[in-house]
Design a protein around this motif. Structure first.
Motif, PDB file in Angstrom:
ATOM      1  N   ASN A  32       0.949  -1.225  -0.010  1.00 33.61           N
ATOM      2  CA  ASN A  32       0.230   0.074   0.074  1.00 33.61           C
ATOM      3  C   ASN A  32       0.787   1.215   0.179  1.00 33.61           C
ATOM      4  O   ASN A  32       0.375   2.267  -0.555  1.00 33.61           O
ATOM      5  CB  ASN A  32      -0.789   0.118   1.215  1.00 33.61           C
ATOM      6  CG  ASN A  32      -2.109  -1.214   1.291  1.00 33.61           C
ATOM      7  OD1 ASN A  32      -2.328  -1.383   0.217  1.00 33.61           O
ATOM      8  ND2 ASN A  32      -2.593  -1.312   2.332  1.00 33.61           N
ATOM      9  N   LYS A  33       1.795   1.291   0.646  1.00 37.41           N
ATOM     10  CA  LYS A  33       2.921   2.348   1.013  1.00 37.41           C
ATOM     11  C   LYS A  33       3.332   2.825  -0.507  1.00 37.41           C
ATOM     12  O   LYS A  33       3.665   3.789  -1.114  1.00 37.41           O
ATOM     13  CB  LYS A  33       3.777   2.111   1.937  1.00 37.41           C
ATOM     14  CG  LYS A  33       4.710   3.463   1.935  1.00 37.41           C
ATOM     15  CD  LYS A  33       5.754   3.243   3.179  1.00 37.41           C
ATOM     16  CE  LYS A  33       6.801   4.352   3.297  1.00 37.41           C
ATOM     17  NZ  LYS A  33       6.392   5.499   2.833  1.00 37.41           N
ATOM     18  N   ALA A  34       3.827   1.636  -1.213  1.00 33.60           N
ATOM     19  CA  ALA A  34       4.474   1.853  -2.529  1.00 33.60           C
ATOM     20  C   ALA A  34       3.328   2.354  -3.425  1.00 33.60           C
ATOM     21  O   ALA A  34       3.635   3.431  -4.452  1.00 33.60           O
ATOM     22  CB  ALA A  34       4.737   0.654  -3.205  1.00 33.60           C
ATOM     23  N   LYS A  35       2.192   2.067  -3.447  1.00 28.90           N
ATOM     24  CA  LYS A  35       1.127   2.492  -4.441  1.00 28.90           C
ATOM     25  C   LYS A  35       0.598   4.157  -4.046  1.00 28.90           C
ATOM     26  O   LYS A  35       0.438   4.639  -4.927  1.00 28.90           O
ATOM     27  CB  LYS A  35      -0.062   1.626  -4.259  1.00 28.90           C
ATOM     28  CG  LYS A  35      -0.046   0.440  -4.842  1.00 28.90           C
ATOM     29  CD  LYS A  35      -1.356  -0.337  -4.931  1.00 28.90           C
ATOM     30  CE  LYS A  35      -1.903  -0.896  -3.572  1.00 28.90           C
ATOM     31  NZ  LYS A  35      -3.113  -1.651  -3.697  1.00 28.90           N
ATOM     32  N   GLU A  36       0.792   4.241  -2.710  1.00 27.64           N
ATOM     33  CA  GLU A  36       0.482   5.528  -2.402  1.00 27.64           C
ATOM     34  C   GLU A  36       1.540   6.551  -2.590  1.00 27.64           C
ATOM     35  O   GLU A  36       1.238   7.716  -3.109  1.00 27.64           O
ATOM     36  CB  GLU A  36       0.044   5.682  -0.838  1.00 27.64           C
ATOM     37  CG  GLU A  36      -1.204   5.033  -0.392  1.00 27.64           C
ATOM     38  CD  GLU A  36      -1.493   4.703   1.154  1.00 27.64           C
ATOM     39  OE1 GLU A  36      -0.279   5.242   1.743  1.00 27.64           O
ATOM     40  OE2 GLU A  36      -2.306   4.443   1.550  1.00 27.64           O
ATOM     41  N   ASP A  37       2.750   6.127  -2.460  1.00 28.34           N
ATOM     42  CA  ASP A  37       4.034   6.854  -2.911  1.00 28.34           C
ATOM     43  C   ASP A  37       3.907   7.218  -4.246  1.00 28.34           C
ATOM     44  O   ASP A  37       4.178   8.374  -4.986  1.00 28.34           O
ATOM     45  CB  ASP A  37       5.207   6.230  -2.345  1.00 28.34           C
ATOM     46  CG  ASP A  37       5.362   6.266  -0.968  1.00 28.34           C
ATOM     47  OD1 ASP A  37       4.642   7.190  -0.047  1.00 28.34           O
ATOM     48  OD2 ASP A  37       6.426   5.664  -0.460  1.00 28.34           O
ATOM     49  N   ALA A  38       3.579   6.303  -5.222  1.00 28.76           N
ATOM     50  CA  ALA A  38       3.586   6.524  -6.647  1.00 28.76           C
ATOM     51  C   ALA A  38       2.316   7.359  -6.819  1.00 28.76           C
ATOM     52  O   ALA A  38       2.706   8.152  -8.046  1.00 28.76           O
ATOM     53  CB  ALA A  38       3.480   5.098  -7.502  1.00 28.76           C
ATOM     54  N   LEU A  39       1.283   7.325  -6.386  1.00 30.13           N
ATOM     55  CA  LEU A  39       0.135   8.293  -6.567  1.00 30.13           C
ATOM     56  C   LEU A  39       0.649   9.801  -6.361  1.00 30.13           C
ATOM     57  O   LEU A  39       0.330  10.695  -7.256  1.00 30.13           O
ATOM     58  CB  LEU A  39      -1.052   7.778  -6.148  1.00 30.13           C
ATOM     59  CG  LEU A  39      -1.766   6.612  -6.307  1.00 30.13           C
ATOM     60  CD1 LEU A  39      -2.900   6.248  -5.523  1.00 30.13           C
ATOM     61  CD2 LEU A  39      -2.448   6.845  -7.911  1.00 30.13           C
ATOM     62  N   VAL A  40       1.248   9.759  -5.000  1.00 26.47           N
ATOM     63  CA  VAL A  40       1.666  11.250  -4.872  1.00 26.47           C
ATOM     64  C   VAL A  40       2.547  11.853  -5.879  1.00 26.47           C
ATOM     65  O   VAL A  40       2.515  13.013  -6.183  1.00 26.47           O
ATOM     66  CB  VAL A  40       2.332  11.155  -3.219  1.00 26.47           C
ATOM     67  CG1 VAL A  40       2.797  12.505  -2.918  1.00 26.47           C
ATOM     68  CG2 VAL A  40       0.966  10.889  -2.518  1.00 26.47           C
TER      69      VAL A  40
END
Length: 55
Positions: A32-40
């Motif tokens: 989840n952290k990787a996906k959120e970081d990518a979106l940001v």
């Protein structure tokens, strides 16, 4: 029985708050952290590109 009725709402709120905290903690890190970081990062890149083309 009045004491039971008086204690139920705080107990329910405490259980709900604990469940909320557990859910928040579990959602941090991992995939989840990787996906959120990518979106940001993508949103920041779009904002930067829009700022440069507008200037």
């Amino acid at each position: 029985m009045d004491y039971v009725a008086a204690l139920v709402p705080p107990v329910v709120m405490a259980v709900a708050f604990t469940a909320l905290v557990v859910t928040i903690v579990k959602s941090q890190g991992g995939a989840n952290k990787a996906k959120e970081d990518a979106l940001v990062d993508a949103a920041l890149a779009r904002a930067e590109a829009a700022k440069q083309t507008g200037a």
